[in-house]
Design a protein around this motif. Structure first.
Motif, mmCIF file in Angstrom:
data_model
loop_
_atom_site.group_PDB
_atom_site.id
_atom_site.type_symbol
_atom_site.label_atom_id
_atom_site.label_comp_id
_atom_site.label_asym_id
_atom_site.label_seq_id
_atom_site.Cartn_x
_atom_site.Cartn_y
_atom_site.Cartn_z
ATOM 1 N N PHE A 1 0.866 -1.117 0.132
ATOM 2 C CA PHE A 1 0.024 0.019 -0.433
ATOM 3 C C PHE A 1 1.052 1.334 0.050
ATOM 4 C CE2 PHE A 1 -3.199 -3.002 1.621
ATOM 5 C CZ PHE A 1 -3.989 -3.477 0.851
ATOM 6 N N PHE A 2 2.320 1.091 0.623
ATOM 7 C CA PHE A 2 3.059 2.158 0.943
ATOM 8 C C PHE A 2 3.533 2.746 -1.218
ATOM 9 C CE2 PHE A 2 6.805 4.800 0.954
ATOM 10 C CZ PHE A 2 6.714 5.751 1.625
ATOM 11 N N LEU A 3 3.946 1.743 -1.267
ATOM 12 C CA LEU A 3 4.219 1.527 -2.769
ATOM 13 C C LEU A 3 3.434 2.208 -3.830
ATOM 14 C CD1 LEU A 3 6.651 1.131 -5.508
ATOM 15 C CD2 LEU A 3 5.609 -1.408 -5.349
ATOM 16 N N ALA A 4 1.397 1.590 -3.558
ATOM 17 C CA ALA A 4 0.931 2.404 -4.329
ATOM 18 C C ALA A 4 0.381 3.549 -4.511
ATOM 19 C CB ALA A 4 -0.386 0.623 -4.026
ATOM 20 N N GLY A 5 0.393 4.146 -2.998
ATOM 21 C CA GLY A 5 -0.358 5.031 -2.443
ATOM 22 C C GLY A 5 1.146 5.712 -2.865
ATOM 23 N N ILE A 6 2.372 5.956 -3.123
ATOM 24 C CA ILE A 6 3.819 6.896 -3.864
ATOM 25 C C ILE A 6 3.455 6.821 -4.886
ATOM 26 C CG2 ILE A 6 6.030 7.260 -3.880
ATOM 27 C CD1 ILE A 6 4.650 7.977 -0.831
ATOM 28 N N ILE A 7 3.457 5.446 -5.881
ATOM 29 C CA ILE A 7 3.220 5.831 -7.041
ATOM 30 C C ILE A 7 2.159 6.859 -7.593
ATOM 31 C CG2 ILE A 7 2.199 4.636 -9.286
ATOM 32 C CD1 ILE A 7 4.218 2.185 -7.779
ATOM 33 N N LEU A 8 0.894 6.874 -7.165
ATOM 34 C CA LEU A 8 -0.341 7.347 -7.530
ATOM 35 C C LEU A 8 0.068 8.926 -7.345
ATOM 36 C CD1 LEU A 8 -2.811 7.713 -8.694
ATOM 37 C CD2 LEU A 8 -3.933 6.728 -6.207
ATOM 38 N N VAL A 9 0.277 9.112 -5.746
ATOM 39 C CA VAL A 9 1.258 10.744 -5.018
ATOM 40 C C VAL A 9 1.487 11.454 -6.675
ATOM 41 C CG1 VAL A 9 1.809 11.830 -3.841
ATOM 42 C CG2 VAL A 9 0.003 10.310 -2.727
ATOM 43 N N PHE A 10 3.124 10.712 -6.609
ATOM 44 C CA PHE A 10 3.609 10.902 -7.958
ATOM 45 C C PHE A 10 3.027 11.140 -8.462
ATOM 46 C CE2 PHE A 10 7.327 10.034 -10.975
ATOM 47 C CZ PHE A 10 8.227 11.338 -9.523
ATOM 48 N N GLY A 11 1.936 10.750 -9.442
ATOM 49 C CA GLY A 11 0.968 10.462 -10.497
ATOM 50 C C GLY A 11 0.914 11.498 -10.821
ATOM 51 N N MET A 12 -0.322 11.733 -9.579
ATOM 52 C CA MET A 12 -0.814 13.423 -9.544
ATOM 53 C C MET A 12 -0.493 14.654 -9.927
ATOM 54 S SD MET A 12 -4.143 11.952 -9.007
ATOM 55 C CE MET A 12 -5.081 14.339 -8.143
ATOM 56 N N ILE A 13 1.338 13.976 -8.991
ATOM 57 C CA ILE A 13 1.804 15.906 -9.329
ATOM 58 C C ILE A 13 1.834 16.417 -11.135
ATOM 59 C CG2 ILE A 13 4.496 16.704 -9.129
ATOM 60 C CD1 ILE A 13 4.623 14.758 -6.478
ATOM 61 N N PHE A 14 2.001 15.267 -11.783
ATOM 62 C CA PHE A 14 2.486 14.833 -13.316
ATOM 63 C C PHE A 14 0.930 15.700 -13.760
ATOM 64 C CE2 PHE A 14 6.231 12.805 -12.184
ATOM 65 C CZ PHE A 14 6.372 14.129 -12.520
ATOM 66 N N ILE A 15 -0.763 14.575 -13.310
ATOM 67 C CA ILE A 15 -1.464 14.965 -13.878
ATOM 68 C C ILE A 15 -2.206 15.942 -12.901
ATOM 69 C CG2 ILE A 15 -3.355 14.288 -14.589
ATOM 70 C CD1 ILE A 15 -1.871 10.849 -14.111
ATOM 71 N N GLY B 1 -1.330 4.604 4.975
ATOM 72 C CA GLY B 1 -1.621 2.987 6.099
ATOM 73 C C GLY B 1 -0.526 2.738 5.291
ATOM 74 N N GLY B 2 -0.289 2.279 4.833
ATOM 75 C CA GLY B 2 0.655 1.890 4.785
ATOM 76 C C GLY B 2 1.884 2.110 5.269
ATOM 77 N N ALA B 3 2.421 3.924 4.913
ATOM 78 C CA ALA B 3 3.839 3.860 6.404
ATOM 79 C C ALA B 3 3.453 3.587 7.642
ATOM 80 C CB ALA B 3 3.664 5.590 6.481
ATOM 81 N N LEU B 4 2.427 3.753 7.825
ATOM 82 C CA LEU B 4 1.758 3.024 9.711
ATOM 83 C C LEU B 4 2.380 1.388 9.939
ATOM 84 C CD1 LEU B 4 -1.294 5.140 10.272
ATOM 85 C CD2 LEU B 4 0.847 5.341 11.031
ATOM 86 N N MET B 5 1.544 0.592 8.802
ATOM 87 C CA MET B 5 2.050 -0.601 8.471
ATOM 88 C C MET B 5 3.494 -0.925 8.803
ATOM 89 S SD MET B 5 -1.119 -1.808 6.380
ATOM 90 C CE MET B 5 -1.592 -3.089 7.010
ATOM 91 N N LEU B 6 4.114 -0.585 7.956
ATOM 92 C CA LEU B 6 5.705 -0.572 7.904
ATOM 93 C C LEU B 6 6.656 -0.254 9.115
ATOM 94 C CD1 LEU B 6 6.400 0.409 4.297
ATOM 95 C CD2 LEU B 6 6.849 -1.494 4.973
ATOM 96 N N LEU B 7 6.093 1.225 9.916
ATOM 97 C CA LEU B 7 6.486 1.491 10.856
ATOM 98 C C LEU B 7 6.038 0.441 12.141
ATOM 99 C CD1 LEU B 7 6.425 5.422 10.799
ATOM 100 C CD2 LEU B 7 8.403 3.812 11.160
#
Length: 310
Positions: free
Chosen positions: A54-68, A204-210
């Motif tokens: 989920f952290f990977l998914a979130g980062i990819i989506l946020v990064f994509g939104m920066i350009f879109i 959510g993903g970051a919290l799970m990793l922590l």
């Protein structure tokens, strides 16, 4: 009328596509556990694996939104606590229960049990929305659906089996998911659906990793090329399914689109039989699928007279 029908077909296609993606998650996760050699009782490994996804998914989506659409990512101070709570509930808690519960059940069972999300959403919607109350169709649907969930736990020896940390965790996952569905509709007002998805997955993903990584053993997971591929697929599955689903929720009633979630247990069960070694249909699984599908359709049934008034 033609425009209304066209919109309904587009909503239906998107909702079915999301449900198929979610259905594919069950065999993917079960195969991932095998491929990564994770022990069934290793709770921390499941938390870390979910966090990575989920952290990977979130980062990819946020990064994509920066350009879109960069502006859509910005939220107000009042919206930040909403995103944190949403990340904890919709990602952290829901998938803590799902990942650990699925490790102790079959892929087919998991796909059927997760249909409880639809039924819990219908029950909660009764108390939150004046135009989405319980009626006799929904009551029949709930009875059929929950009966199907019971059937899913019947074994070959005609004995009922239930583990709180297995089937129980998956049911808790569906309850948490239903709460998240209502939260998405009620609390996330003014937040772009893709931004909501990206931030809640990242948080959510970051919290799970922590939480999980410091407590996980060194040899808890053994990554292979196939294992990495399954993780990446799971991440993109989350991006596409959640973003599209929250977009539907933003512009449609939760009860109207949840009917299409009957595809999730069907696709999940079929794909589990195809991809998970040793899984096959039984009379109880087939009966459970039929009851769950009928239940989901019944709770969302609307007479033609009602549809015409919308």
């Amino acid at each position: 009328m033609d425009r209304f029908l066209t919109k309904k077909w587009i909503v239906a296609i998107i909702a079915v596509f999301c449900s198929i993606l979610w259905g594919s998650a069950f065999p993917v996760l079960k195969v991932s556990y095998i491929e990564l050699q994770m022990a069934a009782d290793d709770t921390m490994a499941k938390i870390v694996f979910a966090g990575m996804r989920f952290f990977l998914a979130g980062i990819i989506l946020v990064f994509g939104m920066i350009f879109i659409n960069r502006k859509a990512l910005f939220v107000t101070k009042k919206q930040v606590p909403v995103l944190v709570i949403f990340g904890i509930v919709q990602t952290g808690l829901q998938y803590f229960f799902l990942y650990n519960g699925l490790s102790k059940t079959s892929g087919m069972q998991g796909a059927i049990l997760v249909s409880g999300l639809t039924f819990f959403t219908v029950i909660l919607a009764h108390y939150f929305y004046v135009n989405d109350r319980m009626n006799w169709q929904k009551t029949i649907g709930l009875i059929a659906g929950f009966t199907g969930i019971v059937f899913a736990n019947w074994g070959q020896e005609f004995e009922f089996s239930f583990q709180f940390t297995g089937e129980g965790f998956i049911i808790l996952s569906t309850l948490t998911g239903a709460i998240g569905t209502i939260m998405a509709k009620e609390l996330a007002v003014g937040i772009h659906p893709f931004a909501l998805t990206g931030w809640q997955l990242t948080i959510g993903g970051a919290l799970m990793l922590l939480v999980g990584y410091p407590l996980m053993g060194q040899d808890a997971m053994t990554f292979t090329p196939i294992g990495w591929g399954l993780l990446i697929y799971s991440s993109f599955l989350s991006i596409v399914a959640f973003a599209l689903w929250f977009s539907l929720l933003k512009y449609n009633k939760a009860g109207e689109i949840s009917i299409y979630q009957f595809v999730t247990p069907l696709s999940g069960a079929v794909l589990s039989v195809i991809f998970i070694p040793g899984e096959r249909f039984t009379i109880f699984i087939i009966a459970a699928l039929l009851l769950v599908v009928l239940g989901v359709m019944a709770v969302n049934y609307k007479p033609k007279s009602d549809e015409g008034n919308q």
